[in-house]
Write a protein that holds these residues in place. Structure first.
Motif, PDB file in Angstrom:
ATOM      1  N   PHE A 187      25.187  36.583  25.064  1.00  0.00           N
ATOM      2  CA  PHE A 187      24.136  36.998  25.988  1.00  0.00           C
ATOM      3  C   PHE A 187      22.996  35.992  26.153  1.00  0.00           C
ATOM      4  CE2 PHE A 187      26.245  40.778  26.836  1.00  0.00           C
ATOM      5  CZ  PHE A 187      25.545  41.527  27.770  1.00  0.00           C
TER       6      PHE A 187
ATOM      7  N   SER B 253      22.225  33.710  29.591  1.00  0.00           N
ATOM      8  CA  SER B 253      20.960  33.795  30.324  1.00  0.00           C
ATOM      9  C   SER B 253      20.461  32.438  30.792  1.00  0.00           C
ATOM     10  CB  SER B 253      19.896  34.472  29.457  1.00  0.00           C
ATOM     11  OG  SER B 253      19.468  33.635  28.400  1.00  0.00           O
TER      12      SER B 253
ATOM     13  N   HIS C 259      26.056  35.130  34.993  1.00  0.00           N
ATOM     14  CA  HIS C 259      24.652  35.529  34.944  1.00  0.00           C
ATOM     15  C   HIS C 259      24.335  36.651  35.926  1.00  0.00           C
ATOM     16  CE1 HIS C 259      20.281  35.176  35.542  1.00  0.00           C
ATOM     17  NE2 HIS C 259      20.237  34.576  34.369  1.00  0.00           N
TER      18      HIS C 259
ATOM     19  N   TYR D 127      25.186  40.350  35.107  1.00  0.00           N
ATOM     20  CA  TYR D 127      24.436  41.041  34.058  1.00  0.00           C
ATOM     21  C   TYR D 127      22.933  41.038  34.313  1.00  0.00           C
ATOM     22  CZ  TYR D 127      28.869  40.817  31.575  1.00  0.00           C
ATOM     23  OH  TYR D 127      30.183  40.949  31.220  1.00  0.00           O
TER      24      TYR D 127
ATOM     25  N   PHE E  23      20.041  42.989  32.359  1.00  0.00           N
ATOM     26  CA  PHE E  23      20.285  43.009  30.909  1.00  0.00           C
ATOM     27  C   PHE E  23      19.855  41.693  30.269  1.00  0.00           C
ATOM     28  CE2 PHE E  23      23.304  46.083  32.610  1.00  0.00           C
ATOM     29  CZ  PHE E  23      23.166  47.155  31.731  1.00  0.00           C
TER      30      PHE E  23
END
Length: 429
Positions: free
Chosen positions: A153, A157, A166, A169, A172
């Motif tokens: 994660f 990002s 990217h 999600y 999140f």
């Protein structure tokens, strides 16, 4: 020695989820029984020249006796032991080697278990450094578009916000600061305008930015963008000027792939934090490392929690460390630069593709060769063609590229290039 056990491909297709594919209409999976040097042997009898080095990691090819021996000998004494409160010779030896071969002043080593995790650790280091300094405003990262840093994660990002996972999600993932991807090409003129734009981004956002993260010289899975070393030189200057840490992701570019032992050497700079992986063990097993400077390490340790809050179960795995030691020794002993130079010269065979209407660009650097075409590749279709031609190449997007093992004979590089030409010419993509 081949593995003569039958591969149950129906079970595989129905129940095993391979990377980047659907469970409803999965991409084909070819059964491999064994490997040797730069070859993959299929259960259907084909022998394939590997143009991928197992996602860029198997730089010495397969089954190298020195690597096999390192694993075998280590397995007879200690395959694994927790790294919390315990140390061992393979890990200590490896960290000594890494400090010796990476640019100064990198001299603190955190061992992790995959490239993506090494990026997670790097991000934690950067954020925790500023927290330890009492600065809680620096809680974002800055990065360039077209980047790729892994599938976990925090790593996701800072991948390209459009052409990656990217966007899927959003909501999140943490939101970071993105600048334009480097435009000036490797070997081409400097783009002063883009350097001015880069400085403007630092001027605007430095108060909230803990670190700038980028893949040096080659943005790999985000588009195989080979960019001018001056961009890195300017980046180092701006990080120093605006008090921002510099993280270089050398996971794909490290260990000689670009023609320098580490790609940042093209710009004669050193980062505050460096991530390495992939080729670290010669493609035998997973291992990565995050290196940093005394400034960052001591800065983290002096304040806040006083410890870096990360500790993988398989951190410092003795088997992986032992084979990484052997791989680094082998790289130095076998004159890696001579190998890379020869491969790069052989990759000139890809230039033939420039004559095809569908080809947008052909570019090579070190042991990386890229043919960019004008539409996305049908991976299943082109791989069927490549297997028939006796090669293994796995394109993505509009890019058909090769990153072969360093031991690959010149004639095999030419076969890879010729098959790519034929695939495009015959529209087998």
């Amino acid at each position: 020695m081949s593995d003569f056990r039958a591969i149950d491909k129906e079970f595989d297709k129905k129940y095993i989820w391979h990377p980047y594919t659907s469970m409803l209409n999965p991409l084909p999976s070819y059964g491999v029984t064994h490997t040797d040097q730069n070859k993959l042997y299929l259960d259907t009898g084909e022998v394939l020249i590997d143009g991928m080095a197992s996602w860029w990691s198997a730089i010495h090819g397969y089954n190298h006796p020195k690597l096999v021996s390192a694993i075998t000998q280590q397995a007879q004494t200690m395959s694994h032991v927790m790294f919390g409160g315990i140390t061992h010779a393979p890990a200590v030896e490896l960290c000594k080697k890494l400090v010796a071969i990476t640019p100064e002043p990198l001299n603190r080593v955190f061992l992790a278990d995959s490239g993506s995790v090494s990026v997670e650790v790097a991000i934690k280091m950067a954020l925790q450094y500023w927290i330890s300094k009492g600065n809680t405003q620096k809680n974002k990262l800055m990065t360039a578009q077209k980047g790729y840093h892994g599938d976990t994660f925090a790593a996701m990002s800072v991948c390209d916000p459009v052409n990656s996972m990217h966007s899927m999600y959003q909501g999140f993932l943490p939101e970071h600061v993105f600048v334009n991807a480097p435009r000036a090409k490797f070997g081409g003129p400097v783009d002063l305008a883009e350097l001015e734009q880069l400085e403007q981004a630092f001027h605007t956002h430095h108060h909230e930015v803990a670190a700038f993260i980028i893949e040096p010289i080659v943005q790999n899975a985000g588009g195989m963008n080979f960019y001018n070393p001056t961009y890195l030189t300017k980046l180092r200057e701006l990080c120093d000027k605006y008090d921002v840490l510099l993280i270089l992701d050398e996971i794909a570019t490290g260990f000689g792939r670009t023609g320098k032992l580490f790609a940042c050497e093209h710009a004669n700079i050193s980062p505050d934090i460096m991530c390495i992986g992939k080729a670290l063990t010669g493609g035998t097993m997973t291992l990565s490392a995050t290196l940093t400077t005394e400034k960052v390490a001591i800065g983290i340790s002096e304040g806040g929690a006083g410890v870096l809050m990360h500790g993988p179960t398989f951190m410092g795995n003795p088997l992986a460390c032992a084979v990484a030691n052997a791989s680094i020794d082998l790289l130095i002993e076998t004159n890696w630069l001579q190998q890379i130079t020869r491969i790069n010269q052989a990759m000139s065979a890809l230039k033939r593709c420039e004559a095809l209407d569908e080809v947008v660009d052909v570019r090579t650097l070190g042991a990386i060769g890229v043919v960019e075409i004008d539409k996305n590749v049908d991976v299943a279709k082109i791989q069927r063609f490549f297997v028939k031609q006796g090669i293994w190449v796995r394109p993505f997007g509009k890019l058909i590229y090769i990153m072969p093992p360093y031991i690959t004979p010149t004639e095999d590089i030419e076969r890879l290039a010729n098959a790519i030409y034929q695939a495009i010419e015959q529209q087998q993509y």
